[in-house]
Scaffold this active site. Structure first.
Site, PDB file in Angstrom:
ATOM      1  N   HIS A  22       8.590  33.640  40.897  1.00 29.02           N
ATOM      2  CA  HIS A  22       9.599  34.182  41.753  1.00 29.02           C
ATOM      3  C   HIS A  22      11.040  34.145  41.120  1.00 29.02           C
ATOM      4  CE1 HIS A  22       6.765  35.331  44.696  1.00 29.02           C
ATOM      5  NE2 HIS A  22       6.455  34.051  45.041  1.00 29.02           N
ATOM      6  N   ASN A  56       4.379  37.879  50.681  1.00 24.85           N
ATOM      7  CA  ASN A  56       4.326  38.630  49.331  1.00 24.85           C
ATOM      8  C   ASN A  56       3.910  40.187  49.816  1.00 24.85           C
ATOM      9  OD1 ASN A  56       4.417  36.522  47.386  1.00 24.85           O
ATOM     10  ND2 ASN A  56       2.295  36.224  47.620  1.00 24.85           N
ATOM     11  N   HIS A  83      11.187  27.899  52.676  1.00 28.31           N
ATOM     12  CA  HIS A  83       9.935  26.876  52.934  1.00 28.31           C
ATOM     13  C   HIS A  83       9.056  27.221  53.732  1.00 28.31           C
ATOM     14  CE1 HIS A  83       7.799  23.244  52.835  1.00 28.31           C
ATOM     15  NE2 HIS A  83       8.828  22.609  52.315  1.00 28.31           N
ATOM     16  N   TYR A 114       7.314  23.359  47.967  1.00 29.11           N
ATOM     17  CA  TYR A 114       8.460  24.131  48.125  1.00 29.11           C
ATOM     18  C   TYR A 114       9.548  22.877  48.393  1.00 29.11           C
ATOM     19  CZ  TYR A 114       6.793  28.726  48.302  1.00 29.11           C
ATOM     20  OH  TYR A 114       6.241  29.977  48.194  1.00 29.11           O
TER      21      TYR A 114
END
Length: 725
Positions: free
Chosen positions: A78, A151, A342, A365
């Site tokens: 990402h 997503n 997160h 994360y």
């Protein structure tokens, strides 16, 4: 200095010897960083097959920790993104389902920051890569930050986070030559997929047009995992989160994506920025699929499996609120680049499930941000700060920004008056849902996780014929880039488990003589009782043959809002036609730009001076949703003698976009039916192509706008491919 001789490929005898050595465990056994041999590299350690992942899983933590720290300073995945500020408001109280305060008051506006991204490429790659798109939303609520990190595709490649480093290593540029960038069309990715049947559902989505969206504004978002909502009475329900774009779900064609990457690799980022700057604020509705706890086991699939969807025919999506993006960032680095999402950032009323992919992300994360953002105080960077007050007893550390005062930084204490104190459940303190766990700790997964093909077949069956054609073309392109013939054969064999005709069409394009019969590989885990049959892929009877929600053919097609229209013109153009069309498009919420052979201004009819927005040297029709060619004999004559102008119109036609022309401009339309430019009656020549006389601009505009709203004229696609460019 002499070059080293190339490494010779292994002979068949050597390959057989290596395989025998691996089977005996005598050679190249997978180990931890410290040499401990790994028995099971497919499953994280859990409290039961469907239980939560355990902190003691040193193998998972070691893999994820090393993976998180492999790239600095950009994100490992990402890396390339764009973001915007906005607001969220629920339509009515959801107190029946959750005690989360921001979901209970329809008068409350919650500020948000949303980041969209590609996954595989670096910060410098193209927006138009065939890839998953990240869709992460940070809600700044009064109870703390809630991050919905999702997503644009509702499922994922793998079922367990322990495989995430393997997946990303496979899809990233190959380590020996750092190629290809931001692309999955290479050997290592498809080698991995060909022996991971759980990825087949995700592969169908990624090979579809969902992986090349028209705009961030025109793609769905999904939380991917199954979460829990918990109300004030402590009652829990499972939930799937959806974002539904109000402009509908639309994509570009692969041929367009390739050309856009050359014309404007910032296409999606620019589109988002310009839409917000122009006041065409992107909007989505938040949708929830609510599943009662008693219904957890009623499906053919496992709710904890991130490679599965809950079909909307089985559990409808209830639209409960609206997200609006209305402000661009002031500083890309300070906000878009430093924002830290997160999935573990939750608020009371929202809780986790034992989804094994989610469980690994909860560790990953935080670990990633420690490296990428300089240390443990990344939450103090302005874009990450909550609006809720923070009293955490944490002190010091790299890049500390808060100046804490007082003598105490521990709990319990008396010198500080006992503050800060535990809130307790009644005072809004977070309480984890008390799920009962009664099982043995082991590396395993639930039985229903082993159905790897049913939903891949469901997705294929749900597509329109055009969408199926595009999936076949994508697979032919991707696998056509693979050098290892055995990998291609395995993949075609895998596709045969999804749909035989799909596999045959892909095999034909690859030049394979027949579809090989390839049995899906067994899960490599070794169960405690030593019965590998328990780990064989299974395929239950499908409840649904198709789902309408999975096809973009069923998306919203009633608005031209947010679309970009090219008006192709040259000196001598009918100025009144441009003015009339611009007014109509503006009223419909679309944006019109004048494209000409040169920059500056055009000399229009009756002495009008028309500003040129772009010249044909810098843009192509792939950057627009539709094309209008106004009349004016001198203008049309000049355009007909310009190869770039002819290509502009022809490509728009081949890409099934809406086209319109008036007067002499009709002669430039690449269609067999070309009426006289002085034609009295305006109307369509074929699907998505509208023509009329010089006096018919208003009528042509109305039909043109309706065609733009329908997005594409797919009936033209087959014959348009035979038109030379």
């Amino acid at each position: 200095m002499p070059r080293k001789p190339p490494v010779k490929p292994a002979t068949n005898d050597k390959v057989k010897a290596l395989e025998a050595a691996r089977e005996s465990g005598a050679d190249q056994a997978l180990t931890t960083n410290h040499g401990t041999r790994i028995n099971d590299n497919q499953n994280s350690l859990k409290a039961g097959a469907r239980g939560p992942s355990l902190l003691e899983d040193f193998i998972l933590r070691e893999k994820i920790t090393h993976f998180d720290h492999e790239r600095i300073p950009e994100r490992v995945v990402h890396a390339r993104g764009a973001a915007a500020h906005g607001t969220f408001r629920v339509y009515k109280s959801l107190a029946r389902w959750t005690k989360a305060a921001f979901l209970q008051d329809s008068a409350r506006t919650t500020p948000v920051f949303v980041r969209f991204s590609t996954v595989a490429g670096s910060r410098g790659s193209s927006d138009l890569a065939r890839d998953v798109r990240g869709f992460a939303v940070k809600f700044y609520t009064e109870e703390g930050n809630f991050d919905l990190v999702g997503n644009n595709i509702p499922v994922f490649f793998i079922q367990d986070a322990v495989k995430f480093p393997d997946l990303v290593h496979a899809v990233k540029p190959e380590p020996h030559n750092e190629m290809p960038q931001a692309a999955s069309a290479h050997d290592t990715f498809w080698d991995f997929i060909s022996v991971m049947p759980e990825s087949m559902h995700m592969i169908m989505w990624v090979m579809s047009d969902r992986a090349i969206p028209r705009s961030f504004r025109m793609m769905e978002g999904f939380g991917v995992h199954t979460f829990r909502l918990v109300n004030e009475r402590g009652e829990a329900r499972f939930v799937k989160f959806h974002w539904k774009p109000l402009l509908g779900v639309h994509s570009v064609l692969w041929d367009e994506a390739l050309k856009i990457s050359g014309k404007d690799p910032d296409f999606h980022r620019r589109d988002l920025w310009e839409a917000i700057e122009g006041g065409a604020y992107p909007e989505w509705e938040l949708g929830l699929q609510i599943i009662e706890e008693k219904d957890e086991d009623r499906f053919d699939f496992d709710l904890l499996d991130p490679t599965k969807i809950v079909p909307e025919e089985l559990v409808p999506v209830q639209r409960v609120g609206r997200l609006v993006l209305n402000r661009n960032p002031d500083n890309f680095f300070a906000e878009t680049e430093q924002v830290a999402f997160h999935p573990g950032h939750i608020v009371p009323g929202i809780d986790f499930t034992n989804d094994p992919l989610l469980q690994g992300r909860l560790f990953s994360y935080t670990d990633t941000q420690l490296l990428r953002l300089g240390g443990p105080n990344f939450h103090e960077i302005p874009i990450n700060r909550p609006v809720a007050p923070v009293h955490n007893n944490q002190r010091d550390g790299h890049m500390r920004q808060t100046i804490s005062v007082g003598q105490t930084s521990y709990d319990p204490n008396t010198l500080g008056g006992g503050c800060p104190f535990q809130a307790g459940a009644r005072a809004g303190g977070f309480v984890s849902y008390p799920e009962r766990i009664d099982d043995t700790k082991r590396r395993a997964r639930g039985e229903k996780f082993f159905d790897h093909f049913s939903q891949a077949t469901l997705f294929w069956n749900s597509q329109s014929e055009n969408e199926k054609d595009h999936i076949v073309q994508a697979l032919r392109f991707e696998l056509g880039k693979v050098d290892a013939a055995a990998v291609c054969e395995r993949m075609v064999g895998m596709l045969a488990h999804v749909d035989r005709s799909l596999a045959e069409r892909v095999a034909e394009g690859l030049g394979l003589p027949a579809v090989p019969r390839v049995e899906p590989p067994l899960n490599r885990s070794v169960p405690a009782d030593g019965k590998p049959k328990d780990f064989e892929p299974r395929r239950p009877k499908q409840t649904l043959e198709a789902s309408g929600a999975l096809s973009m053919a069923n998306t919203i097609k009633d608005t031209a809002k947010g679309r970009k229209v090219a008006i192709l013109a040259a000196d001598g153009v009918d100025a009144s036609a441009i003015e009339t069309m611009k007014k109509a498009l503006d009223a419909a919420g679309a944006t019109a730009k004048v494209i000409a052979p040169h920059g500056g201004t055009l000399a229009g009819s009756r002495g009008a001076k028309i500003p040129v927005d772009f010249s044909l040297l810098t843009v192509g029709s792939v950057l627009f949703d539709a094309v209008f060619v106004p009349g004016g004999s001198d203008s049309v004559k000049a355009l007909s003698q310009d190869a770039k102008a002819q290509l502009f119109v022809t490509e728009a036609y081949k890409h099934c976009k809406a086209l319109a022309a008036t007067g002499a401009g009709v002669s430039l339309l690449p269609t067999e039916q070309k009426p006289n430019g002085a034609r009295a009656k305006a109307g369509p020549l074929e699907e998505g192509v509208v023509a009329g006389g010089d006096g018919d601009v208003a009528k042509v505009a109305a039909e043109f706008i309706a065609s733009i709203a329908r997005h594409r004229a797919w009936s033209r696609e087959a014959k348009a491919q035979h038109i030379p460019v």
